[in-house]
Design a protein around this motif. Structure first.
Motif, PDB file in Angstrom:
ATOM      1  N   PRO A   1      10.324  15.383   7.164  1.00 58.15           N
ATOM      2  CA  PRO A   1       9.210  16.187   7.679  1.00 58.15           C
ATOM      3  C   PRO A   1       8.400  15.500   8.769  1.00 58.15           C
ATOM      4  N   ALA A   2       8.965  14.561   9.489  1.00 59.25           N
ATOM      5  CA  ALA A   2       8.299  13.923  10.633  1.00 59.25           C
ATOM      6  C   ALA A   2       9.319  13.775  11.742  1.00 59.25           C
ATOM      7  N   TYR A   3       8.853  13.852  12.974  1.00 60.31           N
ATOM      8  CA  TYR A   3       9.807  13.651  14.074  1.00 60.31           C
ATOM      9  C   TYR A   3       9.851  12.210  14.543  1.00 60.31           C
ATOM     10  N   GLY A   4       8.813  11.414  14.236  1.00 57.55           N
ATOM     11  CA  GLY A   4       8.753  10.033  14.696  1.00 57.55           C
ATOM     12  C   GLY A   4       9.023   9.034  13.596  1.00 57.55           C
ATOM     13  N   LEU A   5       8.080   8.925  12.623  1.00 53.19           N
ATOM     14  CA  LEU A   5       8.204   7.969  11.529  1.00 53.19           C
ATOM     15  C   LEU A   5       7.812   8.628  10.221  1.00 53.19           C
ATOM     16  N   TYR A   6       8.734   8.583   9.264  1.00 47.15           N
ATOM     17  CA  TYR A   6       8.431   8.999   7.899  1.00 47.15           C
ATOM     18  C   TYR A   6       8.451   7.754   7.025  1.00 47.15           C
ATOM     19  N   ALA A   7       7.317   7.481   6.326  1.00 48.79           N
ATOM     20  CA  ALA A   7       7.227   6.301   5.467  1.00 48.79           C
ATOM     21  C   ALA A   7       6.707   6.711   4.105  1.00 48.79           C
ATOM     22  N   ARG A   8       7.426   6.289   3.071  1.00 47.14           N
ATOM     23  CA  ARG A   8       6.998   6.577   1.707  1.00 47.14           C
ATOM     24  C   ARG A   8       7.168   5.324   0.848  1.00 47.14           C
ATOM     25  N   TYR A   9       6.191   5.099  -0.039  1.00 45.94           N
ATOM     26  CA  TYR A   9       6.186   3.926  -0.911  1.00 45.94           C
ATOM     27  C   TYR A   9       6.388   2.644  -0.092  1.00 45.94           C
ATOM     28  N   ALA A  10       5.496   2.449   0.858  1.00 46.99           N
ATOM     29  CA  ALA A  10       5.508   1.239   1.681  1.00 46.99           C
ATOM     30  C   ALA A  10       4.156   0.546   1.575  1.00 46.99           C
ATOM     31  N   GLN A  11       4.173  -0.771   1.691  1.00 45.98           N
ATOM     32  CA  GLN A  11       2.946  -1.559   1.625  1.00 45.98           C
ATOM     33  C   GLN A  11       2.973  -2.604   2.731  1.00 45.98           C
ATOM     34  N   GLY A  12       1.829  -2.752   3.421  1.00 47.02           N
ATOM     35  CA  GLY A  12       1.770  -3.727   4.506  1.00 47.02           C
ATOM     36  C   GLY A  12       2.513  -3.265   5.742  1.00 47.02           C
ATOM     37  N   LEU A  13       2.448  -1.975   6.033  1.00 52.02           N
ATOM     38  CA  LEU A  13       3.139  -1.414   7.200  1.00 52.02           C
ATOM     39  C   LEU A  13       2.268  -1.608   8.445  1.00 52.02           C
ATOM     40  N   THR A  14       2.877  -2.088   9.536  1.00 52.89           N
ATOM     41  CA  THR A  14       2.133  -2.369  10.765  1.00 52.89           C
ATOM     42  C   THR A  14       2.804  -1.697  11.954  1.00 52.89           C
ATOM     43  N   LEU A  15       1.993  -0.992  12.772  1.00 53.28           N
ATOM     44  CA  LEU A  15       2.468  -0.419  14.024  1.00 53.28           C
ATOM     45  C   LEU A  15       1.540  -0.895  15.134  1.00 53.28           C
ATOM     46  N   ASN A  16       2.112  -1.463  16.182  1.00 50.17           N
ATOM     47  CA  ASN A  16       1.320  -1.940  17.311  1.00 50.17           C
ATOM     48  C   ASN A  16       2.003  -1.553  18.616  1.00 50.17           C
ATOM     49  N   ASN A  17       1.274  -0.832  19.464  1.00 55.64           N
ATOM     50  CA  ASN A  17       1.797  -0.375  20.753  1.00 55.64           C
ATOM     51  C   ASN A  17       3.079   0.428  20.542  1.00 55.64           C
ATOM     52  N   VAL A  18       2.940   1.514  19.811  1.00 59.15           N
ATOM     53  CA  VAL A  18       4.062   2.402  19.503  1.00 59.15           C
ATOM     54  C   VAL A  18       3.830   3.740  20.188  1.00 59.15           C
TER      55      VAL A  18
END
Length: 553
Positions: free
Chosen positions: A436-453
């Motif tokens: 259900p996402a066109y870019g990033l689908y994340a489930r049950y994640a911890q400490g997720l980092t996005l920089n300059n995306v």
């Protein structure tokens, strides 16, 4: 070089002098004794381990018809017996069946030389020393065109060719025998190494294998340089397979495969892959089972990979840790990254995985022009995204994306966007539906980092750019994402806590910037950025309240 008996000591020399001399005669005898050598001295062979063994001298014909297996094996055996050297395959086409490589042997295939795998399946035999049970990663057969078992200091080098005639091992119809008479795990690999050390393969063309091209099992100190693999004549034409290997370094390779281009199974450690190009119908970097750790993949180009370029499956009791992907360019791919579990029971651990400098053009898959058969595509490949899909009790930890720019194919519908119940083991291709996402689908994640995306779409898209479902401890800085005024929102957060967004930008008109769902959502902070193209900043549903979010312009 002259050698001397260690027993001919100074004391023995003096005794000899005493017996040989009589008075003043010692003066005359001494010079002769100083130059004397024991009778058992043998002069060492100065060429031992360096000779060239031309297979023509062992009866090979190289006419493309005569079976030259015995001649090649005889040359290898002679070279090994003489403590090593180089076995030369000169210009010509040498038809062979299974041949065993041995320690201290370099197999050199001249520029116009070719080893041609026989089209007769009876010319191949299994390496019985390679087990097929006990480790589930070993159950793909033990037959090689060229194989080595527990050997050291082996080199296979070009610039010639090894041609497996793989099309002869493909059944014309399901259930029918292949022209070669063998199929399945009885088919030969180009190169098969088991429990070997100091293996080098360089500057060679591996063409049309009957199975996987290079399979290396439980081996260490492996160097692969300048290898060109081309195999799209059979459904599971894989490129490289590493099973529980250590200290493997791959550089300057080009792979056009039908199946996994570079698979790492079992416990692979201390692996570097750099300066390579890959193309495949399915996956490029495929991880599964065991312990995969301390691995770097960098400076690679992935072209026409329809499936999932980076596919990581955490199997039961397995662990994936300390893995870095950097400076990757992906052109005409689907996927492009999928991290998830292969088992819903005790799936294992995945953490400390980074993606840096990733630039991708994600498209709707098409048939590979040079494949000899057609492939069907799953819905999840047609409308694909990055999927980080954990499960309750299985958190994907410390996964980061830095300097990532991806243009997605788009085409997601409102029905696709409405999906909330994603399967726990959705698989890398999500055959039953669309994320259900066109870019990033994340489930049950911890400490997720996005920089300059930056996420963009090539065609209209009604799914959110990003969906977090039960994610904790996430930092997003400099996210640039396209929206759609007919879509529900640009971002969707479900039962998600402790998230900081800074310098976020909405690139095109949207109805809502962020939709927050679930009573468990809390401590979400939006600090700065430009979301002015969204008509509404926030919306709440499914028990989420305004207290879950703090918004600062």
């Amino acid at each position: 070089m002259e050698t001397y008996d260690d027993n001919f000591s100074r004391r023995n020399w003096l005794k000899t002098v005493t017996k040989a001399s009589a008075g003043a005669g010692i003066i005359a005898a001494a010079p002769a004794l100083l130059h004397a050598q024991p009778a058992n001295i043998q002069k060492a062979d100065p060429l031992l381990g360096t000779r060239i063994y031309n297979i023509m001298d062992y009866g090979a014909k190289g006419d493309g018809v005569t079976l030259d297996t015995k001649a090649l094996q005889a040359a290898i055996d002679a070279c090994n017996k003489d403590q090593g050297g180089t076995v030369l395959v000169p210009a010509g086409v040498f038809v062979i069946g299974t041949v065993e490589l041995k320690s201290n042997v370099t197999l050199h295939i001249a520029a116009q030389g070719k080893l041609l795998g026989s089209a007769d399946g009876k010319q191949y035999y299994a390496a019985q020393a390679i087990p097929l049970t006990g480790d589930t990663t070993l159950n793909d057969g033990n037959v090689g065109l060229l194989f080595a078992v527990k050997a050291d200091n082996i080199r296979v080098e070009g610039p010639g060719t090894i041609d497996g005639q793989g099309a002869q091992f493909r059944s014309p119809t399901k259930g029918a025998p292949s022209p070669a008479g063998i199929s399945g795990n009885h088919r030969p690999y180009h190169l098969l190494f088991y429990q070997c050390q100091n293996v080098i393969v360089n500057d060679i063309f591996l063409k049309d294998c009957a199975y996987h091209s290079v399979r290396i099992i439980q081996s260490s100190y492996v160097k692969l340089d300048g290898i060109h693999i081309r195999g799209r004549v059979i459904h599971n034409n894989d490129g490289f397979h590493f099973i529980s290997c250590q200290y493997v370094h791959m550089v300057n390779c080009d792979v056009q495969s039908q199946d996994d281009a570079c698979a790492l199974f079992g416990s692979c450690k201390f692996i570097t892959i750099t300066n390579c190009t890959f193309s495949t119908r399915w996956s490029v970097f495929r991880f599964g089972g065991g312990v995969a750790e301390n691995i770097t993949i960098s400076n690679c180009i992935i072209l026409e990979a329809y499936g999932c370029p980076i596919k990581m499956r955490c199997e039961r009791h397995s662990r994936m840790e300390n893995i870095s992907f950097s400076n990757l360019v992906m052109h005409k791919v689907t996927g492009p990254i999928s991290i998830g579990m292969g088992s819903v029971d005790d799936p294992g651990t995945a953490r400390n995985i980074s993606f840096n400098g990733i630039h991708a053009n994600v498209v709707v898959p098409v048939q590979l022009a040079d494949a000899e058969f057609t492939s069907n595509y799953h819905p999840g490949e047609i409308k694909s995204c990055i999927a980080i899909n954990g499960a309750e009790g299985f958190l994907l930890e410390n996964i980061s994306f830095n300097d990532v720019h991806i243009t997605f194919a788009g085409g997601g519908t409102a029905e696709d966007a409405a999906v909330r119940d994603v399967p726990k083991n959705a698989g890398e291709y999500y055959a039953d539906g669309v994320f259900p996402a066109y870019g990033l689908y994340a489930r049950y994640a911890q400490g997720l980092t996005l920089n300059n995306v930056r996420f963009e779409v090539a065609t209209p898209e009604l799914r959110p750019a990003l969906v977090f479902d039960q994610v904790t401890d996430a930092a997003i800085n400099g996210l640039n994402a396209q929206g759609n005024k007919d879509a529900e929102s640009v971002l969707r957060l479900i039962d998600t806590q402790d998230v900081l967004l800074t310098a976020t930008r909405v690139l095109s008109p949207a109805a809502v910037f962020m939709r927050v769902e679930g009573a468990a959502s809390s401590n979400i902070k939006i600090d700065g950025g430009d979301i002015s193209k969204a008509g509404v900043a926030l919306s709440f549903a499914a028990g989420a309240t305004k207290n879950a979010v703090k918004l600062r312009d």
